[in-house]
Scaffold this motif. Structure first.
Motif: not given
Ligand SMILES: C[S@@+](CC[C@H](N)C(=O)[O-])C[C@H]1O[C@@H](n2cnc3c(N)ncnc32)[C@H](O)[C@@H]1O
Length: 380
Positions: A175, A199, A202, A204, A263-264, A292-293, A307
């Motif tokens: 973001l 989730m 990076s 943010t 984050d995963a 996240m689960q 996000n």
């Molecule tokens: C759109 S990005 C988020 C970007 C973040 N807001 C940033 O500014 O960098 C979505 C994130 O969700 C993570 N993600 C996807 N599935 C996930 C899960 N089941 N559990 C945790 N993280 C997950 C991805 O690795 C990714 O980093």
């Protein structure tokens, strides 16, 4: 600089929040508009806004306004500005153009005409012209046509203000920092409220939250790197600028917010930790690798702001949104959750009724920031 009418630009939906922020930075005669806010400021306030605003993308200092229905009028109007008075020949520059309901709508063409006019003015006065650098210009000129009236401004920031100076090479879809800080303000987050992004990518949201908690001006870090275009304008008063910087450095508070990012993807967490270190807030944020689960609430009450992946850049997945909803229902009773995602994302799969939906955009993508109030036993 005497007191001038300036304009700070922002993303759609943040105009009122930016207006409030500008007031706290000392701006007066504040007038929110479309994707920006007009205000009056002297030189020191202009610097304070440029270094201190978390929401503004640019800070524009208008230097001319004139009717420009065709190429000739545009060229003549831009050429009339005292460009050698604003920057020296050895500075590189770039022109940023935009157009709204005007005969001339091709922004590449508008920028080209303006660039030629600036060079012609320099040539007429000095016999030489400055170089254009589109990638990392010293000085940025903004040319905006609205209903055939042209406003020419100098951009006090130069590179846009979301570039705080803390972000390293990024993974997927981070973001913008200004958008993240804007959302923290829109949702009314306060540093004494626990904040979790399950989730976080990076990092943010969390890094911007930590900077808010510390009361640190977001532009201070950038001073050690690319700095700001206004520092490279002719006659820049470096001692007066330093005095403003020193006052900003002395601001701030000792804060101990509870900030958790998860984050995963281990690479995302590695990047987030590095970013937090660059920002000087590593000791304020707890980062963890995991899905996240399986996220647990780190306190009895707090805010989830996240996000999730969506849209054409990352695969959106109904199951993921369903799992997010299940996590909210099962383990976050007493919390408030805010989910920022594209309109097309399968957000209904969360299975909770949003208490509020705020329409926003993420670049060209229509988005919503949805609030869920999570009560014990809350379902739909
Ligand atoms: C759109 S990005 C988020 C970007 C973040 N807001 C940033 O500014 O960098 C979505 C994130 O969700 C993570 N993600 C996807 N599935 C996930 C899960 N089941 N559990 C945790 N993280 C997950 C991805 O690795 C990714 O980093």
């Amino acid at each position: 600089m005497r007191r001038r009418v300036l304009r700070a630009t922002c993303d759609h939906g943040f105009e009122a929040a930016l207006a409030d922020e500008l007031a706290t930075l000392g701006a007066v005669a504040i007038e929110p508009g479309h994707r920006g806010v007009g205000f009056e400021a002297d030189r020191e306030t202009c610097w304070r806004v440029t270094l201190g605003s978390r929401l503004a993308n640019r800070v524009l200092v208008p230097v001319a306004q004139f009717p420009a229905g065709d190429r000739r009028a545009l060229h003549a109007g831009v050429e009339r500005v005292d460009w050698p008075g604003w920057f020296d020949l050895d500075r590189t520059f770039a022109v940023d153009a935009s157009s709204h309901r005007s005969r001339e709508s091709h922004t590449g063409f508008i920028a080209q005409v303006a660039k030629d006019a600036i060079c012609d003015r320099f040539r007429a006065e000095t016999g030489r012209r400055p170089s254009v650098d589109r990638r990392a210009p010293d000085v940025v000129v903004n040319v905006h046509l609205a209903e055939d009236v042209c406003t020419v401004s100098l951009d006090a920031a130069g590179a846009r203000l979301h570039r705080r100076g803390w972000r390293g090479p990024t993974g997927e879809a981070p973001l913008k920092e200004t958008l993240a800080a804007g959302m923290l303000r829109l949702i009314g987050w306060q540093p004494d409220v626990p904040l979790l992004d399950p989730m976080c990518g990076s990092g943010t949201f969390l890094i911007e939250a930590a900077l808010i908690a510390q009361g640190r001006a977001p532009g201070l870090l950038r001073l050690g790197g690319e700095g700001f275009a206004c520092q490279r304008w002719a006659g820049h008063d470096a001692p007066a600028f330093e005095a403003v910087v020193t006052a900003l450095r002395q601001q701030g508070r000792h804060a101990a917010p509870l900030l958790v990012g998860r984050d995963a993807d281990p690479d995302a967490i590695r990047a987030a930790r590095l970013n937090a270190r660059h920002a000087g807030v590593a000791d304020l944020i707890r980062f963890e690798v995991g899905p996240m689960q399986r996220a647990e609430a780190p306190a009895p009450t707090g805010i989830v702001l996240t996000n999730p992946p969506y849209g054409d850049r990352l695969a959106a997945d109904e199951a993921l949104y369903r799992d997010l909803g299940d996590a909210f229902k099962q383990r976050f009773a007493g919390w408030t959750a805010w989910v920022f995602t594209a309109v097309e994302a399968p957000i209904r799969a969360i299975g909770l009724k949003p208490a509020r939906k705020i329409p926003l955009r993420n670049g060209p993508i229509d988005c919503r920031l949805c609030r869920y109030d999570l009560y014990a036993g809350s379902r739909t």
